[in-house]
Design a protein around this motif. Structure first.
Motif, PDB file in Angstrom:
ATOM      1  N   UNK A 103       0.838  -1.150   0.084  1.00  0.00           N
ATOM      2  CA  UNK A 103      -0.097   0.152   0.045  1.00  0.00           C
ATOM      3  C   UNK A 103       0.737   1.489  -0.168  1.00  0.00           C
ATOM      4  N   UNK A 104       0.514   2.073  -0.980  1.00  0.00           N
ATOM      5  CA  UNK A 104       1.517   3.210  -1.358  1.00  0.00           C
ATOM      6  C   UNK A 104       0.542   4.479  -1.148  1.00  0.00           C
ATOM      7  N   UNK A 105       0.829   5.624  -0.619  1.00  0.00           N
ATOM      8  CA  UNK A 105       0.310   6.662  -0.623  1.00  0.00           C
ATOM      9  C   UNK A 105       0.960   7.787  -1.369  1.00  0.00           C
ATOM     10  N   UNK A 106       0.608   8.333  -2.333  1.00  0.00           N
ATOM     11  CA  UNK A 106       1.524   9.580  -2.848  1.00  0.00           C
ATOM     12  C   UNK A 106       0.597  10.809  -2.975  1.00  0.00           C
ATOM     13  N   UNK A 107       1.066  11.820  -1.995  1.00  0.00           N
ATOM     14  CA  UNK A 107       0.615  13.095  -1.818  1.00  0.00           C
ATOM     15  C   UNK A 107       0.593  14.184  -3.080  1.00  0.00           C
ATOM     16  N   UNK A 108      -0.248  14.414  -3.417  1.00  0.00           N
ATOM     17  CA  UNK A 108      -0.160  15.599  -4.333  1.00  0.00           C
ATOM     18  C   UNK A 108      -0.527  16.890  -3.665  1.00  0.00           C
ATOM     19  N   UNK A 109       0.239  17.862  -4.273  1.00  0.00           N
ATOM     20  CA  UNK A 109       0.344  19.391  -3.602  1.00  0.00           C
ATOM     21  C   UNK A 109       0.615  20.335  -4.917  1.00  0.00           C
ATOM     22  N   UNK A 110       0.190  21.372  -4.317  1.00  0.00           N
ATOM     23  CA  UNK A 110       0.336  22.707  -5.324  1.00  0.00           C
ATOM     24  C   UNK A 110       1.888  22.956  -5.423  1.00  0.00           C
ATOM     25  N   UNK A 111       2.579  22.598  -6.547  1.00  0.00           N
ATOM     26  CA  UNK A 111       4.128  22.774  -6.522  1.00  0.00           C
ATOM     27  C   UNK A 111       4.836  24.047  -5.848  1.00  0.00           C
ATOM     28  N   UNK A 112       5.682  23.805  -5.191  1.00  0.00           N
ATOM     29  CA  UNK A 112       6.460  24.613  -4.329  1.00  0.00           C
ATOM     30  C   UNK A 112       5.669  24.942  -2.982  1.00  0.00           C
ATOM     31  N   UNK A 113       4.797  24.226  -2.737  1.00  0.00           N
ATOM     32  CA  UNK A 113       3.986  24.427  -1.612  1.00  0.00           C
ATOM     33  C   UNK A 113       3.725  23.128  -0.719  1.00  0.00           C
ATOM     34  N   UNK A 114       3.135  22.981   0.397  1.00  0.00           N
ATOM     35  CA  UNK A 114       2.486  21.932   1.212  1.00  0.00           C
ATOM     36  C   UNK A 114       1.121  22.060   0.867  1.00  0.00           C
ATOM     37  N   UNK A 115       0.706  22.891   0.084  1.00  0.00           N
ATOM     38  CA  UNK A 115      -1.004  22.918   0.024  1.00  0.00           C
ATOM     39  C   UNK A 115      -1.550  21.670  -0.957  1.00  0.00           C
TER      40      UNK A 115
END
Length: 89
Positions: free
Chosen positions: A17-29
């Motif tokens: 099981x893998x989770x890939x977090x997608x954020x706005x580039x250059x931020x942690x949003x």
């Protein structure tokens, strides 16, 4: 792959099981819209993943138990292409 795609904020998991977090580039949003687009891009390539997390921005990758090292490049290539399709990414 995270070095080539700034939309990847974090990768974590246990076992298969893998989770890939997608954020706005250059931020942690969290970026729910891009996560959904990448999920749909993977589905278009025959790979079923979900989105999860409080903000709906984590790709939930849970391959079948029959997943072998031979399938890893298929998943990696599809994820790379789906991320590359995203505007401004």
């Amino acid at each position: 792959m995270a070095g080539h795609h700034p939309a990847i904020g974090d990768v974590r998991g246990a076992g298969l099981a893998i989770g890939v977090e997608i954020v706005h580039p250059g931020s942690t949003r969290p970026d729910r819209t891009t996560a959904a687009a990448v999920r749909d891009g993977l589905r278009d390539r025959g790979l079923l993943v979900g989105t999860t997390g409080r903000s709906g921005n984590v790709l939930e990758i849970r391959p079948p138990l029959a997943f072998t090292p031979a399938e890893v490049p298929v998943l990696a290539d599809a994820l790379d292409r789906a991320l590359a399709e995203q505007p401004g990414r």
